[in-house]
Motif scaffolding. Sequence first.
Motif, mmCIF file in Angstrom:
data_model
loop_
_atom_site.group_PDB
_atom_site.id
_atom_site.type_symbol
_atom_site.label_atom_id
_atom_site.label_comp_id
_atom_site.label_asym_id
_atom_site.label_seq_id
_atom_site.Cartn_x
_atom_site.Cartn_y
_atom_site.Cartn_z
ATOM 1 N N LYS A 227 -135.769 104.392 -44.579
ATOM 2 C CA LYS A 227 -135.337 103.005 -44.714
ATOM 3 C C LYS A 227 -133.830 102.816 -44.631
ATOM 4 N N GLN B 2 -124.313 93.912 -44.578
ATOM 5 C CA GLN B 2 -123.600 95.174 -44.741
ATOM 6 C C GLN B 2 -122.503 95.082 -45.799
ATOM 7 N N ALA C 285 -133.222 93.378 -36.460
ATOM 8 C CA ALA C 285 -131.980 92.720 -36.874
ATOM 9 C C ALA C 285 -131.104 92.373 -35.675
ATOM 10 N N ASP D 285 -135.752 97.424 -33.335
ATOM 11 C CA ASP D 285 -134.687 96.908 -34.200
ATOM 12 C C ASP D 285 -134.797 95.384 -34.260
ATOM 13 N N ASN E 42 -132.154 104.018 -42.103
ATOM 14 C CA ASN E 42 -131.925 104.224 -40.667
ATOM 15 C C ASN E 42 -131.679 105.676 -40.296
ATOM 16 N N ASP F 88 -136.401 90.149 -41.936
ATOM 17 C CA ASP F 88 -136.651 91.444 -42.560
ATOM 18 C C ASP F 88 -135.458 91.910 -43.387
ATOM 19 N N ALA F 89 -134.250 91.639 -42.906
ATOM 20 C CA ALA F 89 -133.048 92.236 -43.487
ATOM 21 C C ALA F 89 -132.735 91.770 -44.903
ATOM 22 N N ALA G 152 -135.064 96.839 -47.026
ATOM 23 C CA ALA G 152 -134.212 96.756 -45.839
ATOM 24 C C ALA G 152 -133.065 97.760 -45.959
ATOM 25 N N CYS G 153 -132.559 98.183 -44.804
ATOM 26 C CA CYS G 153 -131.480 99.183 -44.821
ATOM 27 C C CYS G 153 -130.148 98.538 -45.179
ATOM 28 N N ARG G 154 -129.274 99.325 -45.773
ATOM 29 C CA ARG G 154 -127.887 98.958 -46.030
ATOM 30 C C ARG G 154 -127.017 100.124 -45.556
ATOM 31 N N HIS H 204 -131.576 97.303 -37.862
ATOM 32 C CA HIS H 204 -132.632 97.522 -38.850
ATOM 33 C C HIS H 204 -133.867 98.004 -38.102
#
Length: 758
Positions: free
Chosen positions: A293, A755, A340, A338, A295, A556-557, A562-564, A323
Amino acid sequence: MPDYDSVNQVQPRPILQEPPSADGGRPAQAGGHDHRVRALWIGSVTASLLLVIAASWLFFGTYDVGLYATAEDGGYAIIAQVRPKHRVPIASQDLLGSGEILPTRETAPKPTPTPTPEISPGTREIPLAPAPTAEMRSVDYLAEARVLLEAAKMGRDERVAYSALETLAKADRGPATVDNQARILESQIYYLLDTLHGTTYLEEGSPVRWRLLDPEGQLLTNPLDFTLHGGYLYVIDSGTLYQGSLADLRPTEGSLRLSRILTPTATVGGYPVKEIVAVEGMNTSDSVFVLDKSNDLYRYVVSSGTWILEQLPTSANDDLAPHYINLSSFADRLYALDTALNQIWRHPAGDLGARYLPGTLPWLVGPGEPDVSSARDLAIDGRVYVVLRDGTVVVFAPAEQARFHLPTSNGRSHVVDAEQASIRPSAIWVKTKGEGPLYIADPGQRRVLALSREDGGFLHQWMAPQNRDFSGIRAIAEVDRWLLILAGSNLYAVTIGIPDTTSLTGELPTWRTIPDSDGADLYPDEMAPNDPRLVQALARYQFKMPIRGALLPDRDAVYPGACRPYRYGVHEGLDIYEKDVGASVDVGSPVYASAAGTVMRADLDYHEMTLEAANALLKDAKQRHITPSDTLDRLGGVQVWLDHGHGVVTKYMHLLQAAEGITISQRVEAGQLIGYVGLTGTTDGIMGNIQFPHLHFEISVGGQSQYYLGQWLSIEDTRRIFERIFGVAVRPAYLEFRRESSPTRERHIPPAKEQLIQ
């Protein structure tokens, strides 16, 4: 069917008369030559009438026929009586399988006799049968419909099946016995029609099923994804990657014990593994790829059993983070979806380059431009097939070649309530070599579809209305003429193809709903965060949105999981922005308690970090390749936490301040004011940039170990849980940014800089 309202009752009438004698006296005595001729003539007429009536009996149904010759003054007369004859008692288990006896002439209630017409002297009186009742007539309709059903099966003829339905509709279904028989027969007819229209029902025991077990023999909790490579099955569950041999799958129902090859506590390349969410290895040489998650991408070299940390392509713009939500492969190259950045990335890029699509940012997409921002999965055979959340399938090569929508089950399935379930695709799969259909998993309607890969035309569907596992289909793949389906904690297999030998006999299954009590007797501190019953356990808390009037976001973000990537971490809450939820979310907007509880934390004397201190925390997280828990807490800014009991805690972060009077151990009610929206703990807030105020709202669950709601689940699963426990709709993303009339569309900035926030 015969017309029962006009029973044919022929009255006595002269058929032949004796000729007068030569002297005009009485007729000649019987026994003469003329009399014998007349007798033969009478016999011929009688035989003809019998043949006509017998033919009517064979064609229209069974009749009682009475034909009598009598002597009258001056000649002979024939009395014919025709009436419906009810068949011998039929056990309903022979007719329709219920074990009840249908009413017959002998067992049905006797109607009031109707008076018979006067018959002249010398004629023998024949008693007439009572007029048939509505229940008796219904018996005939049921029997005729049954005959038509059997004929439809023999000829695989849907027109005859529809005739059976029309005949069945004539029956009076008032009597309970008749109604029960009619329901069963109707179910059998619809089952036949659905089968002829391309639906196979996966009933109990019809699909082969293997229970997926961990090395200790415990059933997996809630698997997320699977892939096949080199004769092995690879499955993700609860942050762990498992491996099992396909050779161990018996052709009948059983179980498959798996071994662990990647765990949540492992390190790869010197860095800790975060939550893994996708796995792919169908078309890669000696490699299985795993996505987490944050990335990060991990390559498992099958021949050596070693792991390698790899980096997927990223945007050149540091302010925009990709993402990745899913993987596919083709010709030994990996493709990452992706949402995002509205892109599909190639890995390795090679001569083709990393970007597959133009990559117009989602909030700038115009009519006709590729848009995968709401995609769920992708499959590749040289062309790229992407399935979107609403059931749309888009075909790229790389320009868009086709677009079609998944057909609903309505019309091809007559299961009651199935058509009320929404289409909710979760996976798509296609064979990379040779011919074959496009397979799409739709857990919303508990089915897997086979569609034409050229135009999306319907080919077949496998439905399991009574199997709740199919409400959680995660992945599908074809192998050795089997279609493998990962659903619930089990792996299912159905035969591929639509053979003419498909059984046409059966009853229409019912739609099995998930009872509200399923999990309601359990508490969240007794469950894993990915336990399918958790949503029912959380329903008792009656959560409300912490921002009044807010809908759920679409992107999704902003969801948990969600990724950070700016801090090599995973987002653990729901970010609520004004443009995502359709409600006012400004600095100072009120924040309300989502449910009744007790204050367990309230930051009343908060001092904001300096920009240097914030940057130092982020630099340290990048070096560690993970966000330490104390760093994560400092990035939350002003916080209020509420304890709702049994391991459920809600957290409200980045607040401007807590509401007046909020203190630790204080009891608060649902909807009570607890604080105000701010930007504390973010670099934007530190620098005084208030362009993107938002509320970070988090739900944590568990007992001794606390997990965020959404841990070990996909983003789509998490969104569904939020929909169910809050009871509000999802607002489509980018509504304000996709106005065709906007002349300054290219100057719009992203609606959120994830971010730069937790």
